[in-house]
Design a protein around this motif. Structure first.
Motif: not given
Lengths: 115, 113
Positions: A100-103
Motif C-alpha cells: 500500500e502507498a504508505y511511507e
C-alpha cells in the motif's frame, strides 16, 4: 529520521560472536523492517514484523533472527557473526505494508564490521 | 523475476543544471513506485510515492514521472544544488503484504560548483 533510533550506530565484532542490533520507534507504527545495504546491491530485506510477536522472513534471512516483544522495539540478532554479515543495517517503519502507498521511514543505520 | 534497474549508475553535473534519472522495472502486480534520496552515511528519505493512476508527482525541485504501460519512471531534478549530491533509489512495490518493496541499486549524483 521520523522517530527511529538504532543502536549501536557502529560495531566491530569477531567472527563467531553473537550480535544484537536494536531498533526503537516512537511513531507507534505497526510494521517494522530490517534491511541490509551492501555495495553493488539494493537494500535487501532481512526480516519484518507486522505486529508484536508477529514476524516473517525476507529475502536474506539466513543467519539472522528477530524478536518484537513491544510495539516500539524490533531486535535483530546474528547468532554467530560471519564476515559475510559485514554490512550497513537499516531499520524501517511503516503504518501498513509496502503493498500500500504508505511511507516507509528509515532509521540512521548501524555499520557492522565482522573481523 | 521482480527487478528494478536504474540508469545511469553515476552522474556528475554542474550546480544549477538539470538532470534526469531513469528507472525501469519488471514488478508485477504493480502497486506503487517510490523515489528515495540517500545522503552518504544516512538512511534513505522518501521523495515521492506514485500509484498506478498517477503519472507525475512533484516535491519541490524534484519531479517524478511514471509510465505504467512501459514500466518506466524518471526523476527530474531542476536547478541542482550542491546538497542534491546523494544516491537516488527507485523502489517498486508489488501488491502483496510485508515483503513488497523491490529496491534498485541507485544512481549516485554528484553536483559540483
Amino acid at each position: 529520521d521520523a522517530g527511529i533510533t538504532q543502536s549501536p550506530r557502529h560495531k566491530v565484532t569477531e567472527t563467531g560472536t553473537p550480535v544484537t542490533l536494536r531498533c526503537h520507534q516512537t511513531e507507534n507504527h505497526r510494521y517494522m523492517y530490517w534491511y541490509r545495504q551492501d555495495p553493488g546491491h539494493g537494500l535487501r530485506l532481512i526480516h519484518y514484523s507486522y505486529g508484536v510477536k508477529d514476524t516473517d522472513k525476507g529475502e536474506v534471512s539466513d543467519g539472522y533472527s528477530v524478536s518484537r516483544s513491544k510495539t516500539e522495539d524490533f531486535l535483530l540478532t546474528l547468532e554467530s557473526a560471519t564476515s559475510s554479515q559485514t554490512s550497513v543495517y537499516f531499520c524501517a517503519i511503516s503504518e501498513s505494508s509496502g503493498g500500500e502507498a504508505y511511507e516507509q521511514y528509515f532509521g540512521p543505520g548501524t555499520r557492522l564490521t565482522v573481523t | 523475476k521482480n527487478q528494478v534497474e536504474q540508469s545511469p549508475q553515476s552522474l556528475i553535473i554542474l550546480e544549477g543544471k538539470n538532470c534526469t534519472l531513469q528507472c525501469n522495472y519488471t514488478v508485477s502486480p504493480f502497486s506503487n513506485l517510490r523515489w528515495y534520496k540517500q545522503d552518504t552515511g544516512r538512511g534513505p528519505v522518501s521523495l515521492t510515492i506514485m500509484t498506478f493512476s498517477e503519472n507525475t508527482k512533484s516535491n519541490g525541485r524534484y519531479t517524478a514521472t511514471l509510465d505504467a504501460d512501459t514500466k518506466q519512471s524518471s526523476l527530474h531534478i531542476t536547478a541542482s544544488q550542491l546538497s542534491d549530491s546523494a544516491s537516488y533509489i527507485c523502489v517498486v512495490s508489488a501488491q502483496q503484504a510485508g515483503t513488497a518493496l523491490i529496491f534498485g541499486k541507485g544512481t549516485t549524483l554528484s553536483v559540483s560548483s
